[in-house]
Design a protein around this motif. Structure first.
Motif, PDB file in Angstrom:
ATOM      1  N   UNK A 145      30.627 101.149  27.743  1.00 20.27           N
ATOM      2  CA  UNK A 145      30.336  99.671  27.365  1.00 20.27           C
ATOM      3  C   UNK A 145      31.446  98.203  27.261  1.00 20.27           C
ATOM      4  N   UNK A 146      32.455  99.373  27.003  1.00 20.65           N
ATOM      5  CA  UNK A 146      33.871  98.304  26.667  1.00 20.65           C
ATOM      6  C   UNK A 146      34.077  98.220  28.328  1.00 20.65           C
ATOM      7  N   UNK A 147      33.630  98.177  29.268  1.00 24.77           N
ATOM      8  CA  UNK A 147      34.313  98.062  30.365  1.00 24.77           C
ATOM      9  C   UNK A 147      33.201  96.857  31.228  1.00 24.77           C
ATOM     10  N   UNK A 148      31.966  96.949  31.209  1.00 23.42           N
ATOM     11  CA  UNK A 148      30.601  96.291  30.864  1.00 23.42           C
ATOM     12  C   UNK A 148      31.472  94.921  30.332  1.00 23.42           C
ATOM     13  N   UNK A 196      26.526  96.262  41.604  1.00 23.60           N
ATOM     14  CA  UNK A 196      27.005  95.097  43.164  1.00 23.60           C
ATOM     15  C   UNK A 196      26.737  93.881  41.676  1.00 23.60           C
ATOM     16  N   UNK A 197      28.240  93.550  42.128  1.00 23.25           N
ATOM     17  CA  UNK A 197      29.027  92.169  41.583  1.00 23.25           C
ATOM     18  C   UNK A 197      27.468  91.157  42.147  1.00 23.25           C
ATOM     19  N   UNK A 198      26.586  90.933  40.770  1.00 22.20           N
ATOM     20  CA  UNK A 198      25.427  89.873  40.869  1.00 22.20           C
ATOM     21  C   UNK A 198      26.207  88.289  41.033  1.00 22.20           C
ATOM     22  N   UNK A 242      33.823  92.915  32.103  1.00 23.47           N
ATOM     23  CA  UNK A 242      33.714  92.435  32.905  1.00 23.47           C
ATOM     24  C   UNK A 242      34.037  92.839  34.042  1.00 23.47           C
ATOM     25  N   UNK A 243      34.510  94.675  33.668  1.00 21.21           N
ATOM     26  CA  UNK A 243      35.339  94.734  34.484  1.00 21.21           C
ATOM     27  C   UNK A 243      34.515  95.896  36.193  1.00 21.21           C
ATOM     28  N   UNK A 244      33.381  96.274  34.660  1.00 22.02           N
ATOM     29  CA  UNK A 244      32.742  96.955  36.339  1.00 22.02           C
ATOM     30  C   UNK A 244      30.879  96.902  35.921  1.00 22.02           C
ATOM     31  N   UNK A 245      30.059  96.252  36.724  1.00 21.28           N
ATOM     32  CA  UNK A 245      28.646  96.084  36.351  1.00 21.28           C
ATOM     33  C   UNK A 245      27.921  96.955  36.796  1.00 21.28           C
ATOM     34  N   UNK A 246      27.586  97.688  35.476  1.00 21.95           N
ATOM     35  CA  UNK A 246      26.431  98.976  35.381  1.00 21.95           C
ATOM     36  C   UNK A 246      25.492  98.672  33.947  1.00 21.95           C
ATOM     37  N   UNK A 292      45.518 104.832  27.569  1.00 21.23           N
ATOM     38  CA  UNK A 292      44.059 104.392  26.799  1.00 21.23           C
ATOM     39  C   UNK A 292      43.776 103.997  28.499  1.00 21.23           C
ATOM     40  N   UNK A 293      44.341 102.460  29.478  1.00 21.66           N
ATOM     41  CA  UNK A 293      44.079 102.301  30.575  1.00 21.66           C
ATOM     42  C   UNK A 293      43.142 103.464  31.259  1.00 21.66           C
ATOM     43  N   UNK A 294      44.025 104.502  31.110  1.00 21.19           N
ATOM     44  CA  UNK A 294      43.915 105.880  32.259  1.00 21.19           C
ATOM     45  C   UNK A 294      41.731 106.129  32.841  1.00 21.19           C
ATOM     46  N   UNK A 295      41.459 106.139  31.270  1.00 21.73           N
ATOM     47  CA  UNK A 295      39.938 106.325  31.428  1.00 21.73           C
ATOM     48  C   UNK A 295      39.341 105.506  31.653  1.00 21.73           C
ATOM     49  N   UNK A 296      39.327 104.317  31.447  1.00 18.68           N
ATOM     50  CA  UNK A 296      38.829 102.720  32.657  1.00 18.68           C
ATOM     51  C   UNK A 296      38.932 103.773  33.749  1.00 18.68           C
ATOM     52  N   UNK A 297      40.450 103.205  34.286  1.00 17.74           N
ATOM     53  CA  UNK A 297      40.805 103.968  35.792  1.00 17.74           C
ATOM     54  C   UNK A 297      39.503 105.069  36.480  1.00 17.74           C
ATOM     55  N   UNK A 298      39.617 106.185  35.571  1.00 17.08           N
ATOM     56  CA  UNK A 298      38.622 107.077  36.289  1.00 17.08           C
ATOM     57  C   UNK A 298      36.861 106.839  36.368  1.00 17.08           C
ATOM     58  N   UNK A 299      36.992 105.771  35.124  1.00 14.73           N
ATOM     59  CA  UNK A 299      35.330 105.670  35.467  1.00 14.73           C
ATOM     60  C   UNK A 299      34.697 104.456  36.366  1.00 14.73           C
ATOM     61  N   UNK A 300      36.255 103.746  37.156  1.00 17.81           N
ATOM     62  CA  UNK A 300      36.060 102.572  37.639  1.00 17.81           C
ATOM     63  C   UNK A 300      35.807 103.341  39.342  1.00 17.81           C
TER      64      UNK A 300
END
Lengths: 428, 302
Positions: free
Chosen positions: A339-342, A362-364, A345-349, A300-308
């Motif tokens: 949404x889950x990643x935001x 960017x990281x604010x 705190x893993x990505x900023x979007x 399941x973390x593979x999706x996160x990797x691709x999005x990142x």
């Protein structure tokens, strides 16, 4: 020596008399050492006198008798009673007295640990073992043999939070290597349960790189988990070992965890369906290592990797494009993942729901708050403490005879400046 | 030696004079024999300057030979020196003489009187060479002579006069330089940084103690232990109003960001230092305990 009621009573009176000041305690300690065999051989009759002495004041005597009772395996029927009495003792005992005989205290606690596991009630030992650790620790940087038992009990009882509390202390002194390996291994598992993958990664890394002269089953298991946690947390895995890994580990660890390394390789390709197929094919192996849950998390973390990876290429992207590139099925699911990643705190979007566009930001963190000042300041203090310890270790290492002998042997035979006979071997 | 002078003259002293006197004294002291009989030999010299109206400004000084047997100064030498200085500084006159010591003595009056033929009202500048850390002022006193009637006999006695320090730009630079004595070899960057930071540290410490005194004083005033003094309160409030005038949020943000940047840099420096120590430690452990790590390479003896 023939035992009768008299000697039991005499022992009791002695213990009661000599438990007041520290000199008396030393005296009592000496005498108890002499009596040790006697107590051991007639443990059962001594057990009755436990009720007459108070654990908080007469801890030393109580401990001797208790330990004598535990030398023999405890029968099932009495296990419950035994557990209760040990728990009461741990809560009540006085710290200076038990520090006179730490190994007896530790063996009593280990017995408790065994019994509790036999009875399948690990929860009962969590609290007592925590108190025991705090009482016997010389300082909070000291690793005792009770640490891994405590962590194991926490794992079995699923009390991750309490276990995690103990893991936050930095450890600088270790008595037994085996304790250290087990501590880090169990600690890593507790962190996984508590979803703190960064700390888990650090602990498994410690096991893998710890000095070991021969291969070690704990290290093998830890290495497998290390690969999986690294894939989940860092989204990548590097197969090279740092230079402080022991050579035994460097040569042999890879042989034992072949399928995991192949999993990491197929993860790196970024192809989800391939990864799933691989997992399916090697399902049994993962199950045998009790790692199937972790492997599913990897998938399941593979999706996160691709999005990142997309954040590094695009500034804005529509949800359908995200779904296509990251091989997610629908745009709705993609939105859920983003949404889950935001939230984590893993990505900023920001997601614009009107036209389905996602903007990557960017990281604010502006680093302009007082809390940040305190945070950095406390980190600086921590690193100053560690720097001092490192310097003392470095100095003591430079004086180590083993080191000096090896370095002396390999020194250059002639100095550049003078051609006098420089001795090529340091005789120590 | 009485209280304060009544002649009405204002005295201005240049730092060059003080440096000259102290230099003379230090030289004589360091050249003295180790088993020197005189524990603190006094040095003597002349001070020269300008007198305009009621203001006497002492610019420079030079040394004189003192004959302790006759208790007199070497006259011919004084004349020669005076002529030389006249050529360079035509405006300067001999205003008086100087010496070192704790307090003015009776024998000084003889010297003073002997100089009266050059200047009818000579000055006596006295430098106290012992360093007293408790004393905040300069250990320099200027004495004048006045005719007082004591026990029915008119006598010349020394009276103390107040003075101010006056500096020319060149003097200010040299005094500043002397105050921040740098190590002679220029030092490495580390010692210079340490000296700089020590200076800042002592300055901040002094500021802190002064503010604490003020705070204590204001507290006492508020509680009513000390009578309220409005002029002082006005000074304090004007001082407070001179504090940072910008209080906006933008300033706060920028200020904290810079503060954090500095902290991060020092964190990074510590990190690097720690990493290098750890690297060396790991190398040593590998050499000492790991059997097969070397693979035939030669290790440097660190």
């Amino acid at each position: 020596m023939i035992l009768n009621a008299n000697s039991v009573d005499s022992l009791v009176t002695e213990i009661q008399a000599l438990s007041s000041s520290s000199q008396d305690l030393l005296e009592l300690h000496k005498r108890l050492k002499d009596y040790e065999d006697v107590i051991r051989s007639q443990a059962a009759s001594f057990a009755s006198c436990l009720t007459q002495i108070d654990p908080s004041i007469h801890s030393l005597g109580y401990l001797y008798i208790l330990e004598a009772c535990t030398v023999a395996p405890v029968p099932e029927a009495q296990a419950n009673e035994f557990i209760i009495s040990v728990v009461r003792f741990i809560d009540a005992c006085s710290v200076e007295q038990i520090r006179l005989v730490p190994d007896k205290f530790i063996s009593v606690c280990k017995r408790l640990h065994e019994q509790v596991i036999n009875l399948n009630a690990p929860m009962r030992a969590v609290g007592p073992l925590l108190t025991a650790i705090r009482k016997i620790q010389a300082s909070s940087e000291h690793l005792t043999p009770l640490h891994p038992d405590f962590l194991q009990v926490c794992l079995l009882a699923k009390c991750y939070k309490i276990g995690y509390g103990i893991l936050e202390d930095d450890i600088y002194e270790v008595d037994q290597p085996r304790d250290f390996f087990l501590y880090c291994y169990y600690g890593g598992m507790i962190c996984i349960g508590h979803k703190r993958f960064a700390k888990a990664l650090e602990l498994f890394h410690n096991v893998v790189t710890a000095p070991m002269s021969t291969m070690n089953a704990i290290a093998v298991e830890a290495y497998k988990k290390y690969i999986l946690v690294s894939l989940i947390h860092l989204r990548q895995f590097s197969a090279s070992f740092p230079k402080y890994t022991s050579s035994a580990a460097q040569r042999n660890l890879k042989n034992f965890s072949q399928s995991y390394i192949e999993l990491a390789n197929s993860y790196n390709t970024g192809n989800i369906s391939e990864l799933k197929a691989f997992v399916q094919a090697n399902r049994e192996k993962f199950e045998n290592g009790n790692n199937l849950g972790l492997v599913n998390q990897v998938v399941s973390s593979m999706y996160k990797r691709n999005i990142q990876r997309l954040t590094q290429t695009y500034l804005t992207l529509s949800l359908e494009d995200i779904a296509n590139t990251a091989q997610i099925d629908t745009a709705k699911e993609a939105e859920m993942h983003v949404l889950q990643m935001i939230e984590d705190g893993e990505i900023y979007a920001t997601i614009n729901q009107k036209d389905g566009m996602v903007r990557f930001l960017e990281d604010h963190e502006q680093y302009n708050t007082c809390e940040m000042i305190e945070h950095i300041d406390s980190s600086i203090q921590r690193i100053m403490r560690m720097s001092k310890k490192l310097k003392t270790m470095d100095e003591s290492m430079s004086c180590d005879p083993l080191y000096l002998s090896k370095v002396g042997r390999e020194r250059q035979r002639f100095d550049f400046d003078d051609f006098d006979n420089v001795p090529s071997k340091l005789n120590l | 030696m009485a209280s304060s002078s009544s002649s009405g003259l204002t005295f201005k002293l240049h730092p060059l004079v003080i440096v000259n006197i102290s230099d003379h004294h230090t030289r004589v002291k360091s050249q003295a024999q180790p088993d020197g009989t005189s524990s603190a030999s006094r040095v003597f010299g002349c001070v020269i300057g300008v007198q305009r109206g009621r203001t006497v400004e002492i610019f420079n000084s030079f040394e004189l030979l003192y004959d302790s047997s006759t208790h007199s100064l070497d006259r011919s030498f004084l004349q020669k020196k005076q002529e030389l200085y006249k050529k360079v500084f035509p405006n300067f006159y001999i205003l008086g003489w100087y010496s070192t010591g704790a307090d003015a003595e009776e024998s000084d009056m003889l010297l003073h009187k002997s100089l009266m033929d050059i200047n009818e009202n000579p000055l006596y500048v006295l430098l106290h060479p012992l360093i007293n850390h408790a004393q905040k002022d300069l250990p320099v006193t200027i004495y004048e002579s006045e005719m007082h009637v004591i026990d029915g006999i008119p006598q010349l006695i020394f009276v103390r006069s107040s003075y101010t320090i006056e500096t020319v730009e060149a003097e200010r630079i040299s005094v500043d330089h002397v105050a921040h004595l740098k190590p002679s070899d220029g030092g490495s960057a580390a010692t210079q940084l340490a000296a700089h930071l020590t200076g800042i540290h002592s300055a901040i410490k002094m500021l802190n103690s002064r503010i604490r005194v003020l705070h204590h004083y204001l507290n006492a005033m508020q509680k009513g232990e000390i009578p309220v003094e409005n002029s002082l309160l006005r000074q304090v409030s004007s001082l407070l109003r001179r504090l940072p005038a910008i209080e906006s949020e933008k300033f706060q943000d920028d200020f904290l960001m810079e503060y954090n940047d500095t902290l991060l840099i020092s964190y990074l420096a510590m990190f690097t230092d720690c990493s290098s120590t750890m690297n060396e430690l790991v190398d040593k452990i590998n050499i000492a305990y790991d059997k097969h790590s070397r693979k035939g390479g030669r290790a440097m003896f660190i």
